[in-house]
Design an enzyme around this catalytic site. Sequence first.
Site, short mmCIF file in Angstrom:
data_model
loop_
_atom_site.label_atom_id
_atom_site.label_comp_id
_atom_site.label_asym_id
_atom_site.label_seq_id
_atom_site.Cartn_x
_atom_site.Cartn_y
_atom_site.Cartn_z
N LYS A 1 -4.09 27.53 -12.86
CA LYS A 1 -5.09 27.28 -13.89
C LYS A 1 -4.47 26.44 -15.01
O LYS A 1 -3.55 26.89 -15.68
CB LYS A 1 -5.63 28.60 -14.43
CG LYS A 1 -6.30 29.46 -13.36
CD LYS A 1 -6.81 30.77 -13.88
CE LYS A 1 -5.71 31.70 -14.32
NZ LYS A 1 -6.18 33.07 -14.60
N THR B 1 -13.17 32.73 -25.80
CA THR B 1 -12.83 32.62 -24.37
C THR B 1 -12.14 33.87 -23.83
O THR B 1 -11.51 33.82 -22.77
CB THR B 1 -11.90 31.40 -24.16
OG1 THR B 1 -10.73 31.56 -24.99
CG2 THR B 1 -12.60 30.11 -24.51
N GLY C 1 -11.33 36.89 -21.77
CA GLY C 1 -11.77 37.37 -20.46
C GLY C 1 -11.90 36.30 -19.39
O GLY C 1 -12.34 36.59 -18.27
N THR C 2 -11.49 35.07 -19.69
CA THR C 2 -11.68 34.00 -18.70
C THR C 2 -10.92 34.27 -17.40
O THR C 2 -11.45 34.05 -16.31
CB THR C 2 -11.24 32.64 -19.27
OG1 THR C 2 -9.94 32.77 -19.87
CG2 THR C 2 -12.22 32.14 -20.31
N GLY C 3 -9.66 34.72 -17.51
CA GLY C 3 -8.86 34.92 -16.30
C GLY C 3 -9.40 36.03 -15.42
O GLY C 3 -9.51 35.88 -14.19
N CYS C 4 -9.75 37.16 -16.03
CA CYS C 4 -10.33 38.28 -15.29
C CYS C 4 -11.63 37.85 -14.62
O CYS C 4 -11.89 38.17 -13.45
CB CYS C 4 -10.61 39.46 -16.22
SG CYS C 4 -9.21 40.01 -17.21
#
Length: 278
Positions: A180, A211, A213-216
């Site tokens: 990412k 932003t 929580g984007t990875g989860c």
Amino acid sequence: MTTDDTTAPPRVLTVAGSDSGGGAGIQADLKTMLAFGTHGMSVLTAVTAQNSLGVQGAWELPVEAVRAQYRSVVDDIGVQAVKTGMLASAELVGTVAGLLAGTDAPVVVDPVGVSKHGDALLAASALDSVRTELLPTATVATPNLDEVAQLTGVRVTSEDGLRRAAAAVLEFGPRWVLIKGGHLPGDAVDLLTDGSEEHWLRAPRHDNRHTHGTGCTLASAIACGLAKGHSVPEAVTAAKEYVTGAVAAGFALGGGIGPVDHGWRLGEPPGGRRTAAS
């Protein structure tokens, strides 16, 4: 397993920590799974006290509690995909890796190391366990650039370095890796590869600081696609589209970084969106 597969929606299991603020972790995972029309289930690995300003405390659950939750769900209900997030310690990483190795379902590993605010969510002593035990179970691993540096020592400062990062992570055994590149300047560019096939995913960068929580959310969305039987490239492409929209619709909560909007495809709630809360 007694589930009637003819009527039940695809079942996706998240193995992760709780975010009391509701923007990341188990809470983000379950919201994403609902948005994708799947049935979300959870194995809680840790409880955190966190809000828009950061993580104020974290307490991991005993290995016995994690193992019991996992077995309860998998042995009775079954799963079509599993997503892992915060695992906190080497002992928990090893336990979860062993459970995943015995489960016949695709696995998305989000090797969570630090929170959006820079708070440590993985003990330094657990990094070797992630490399040698957890990553080999992954159908897809989804590290950001900070996590790539933690795991491999490779530091990426431009798009040209994404291939080198991917090669370094693939050496630990995941079938696919999604590097990412969201921390790089310019468009949000990610690289998905299995070492031979490459997919470059680009999206415009939205001018929105909310932003959390984007990875989860991305990892859970990928797991939903895999649970529906999509290929890895198909699942990742759909997940990227969903997260891009969720980031664009992210909203303010509290005094810090607000969450992405997991329900952005559902339209405005009755009365319209509240623009801030405190």
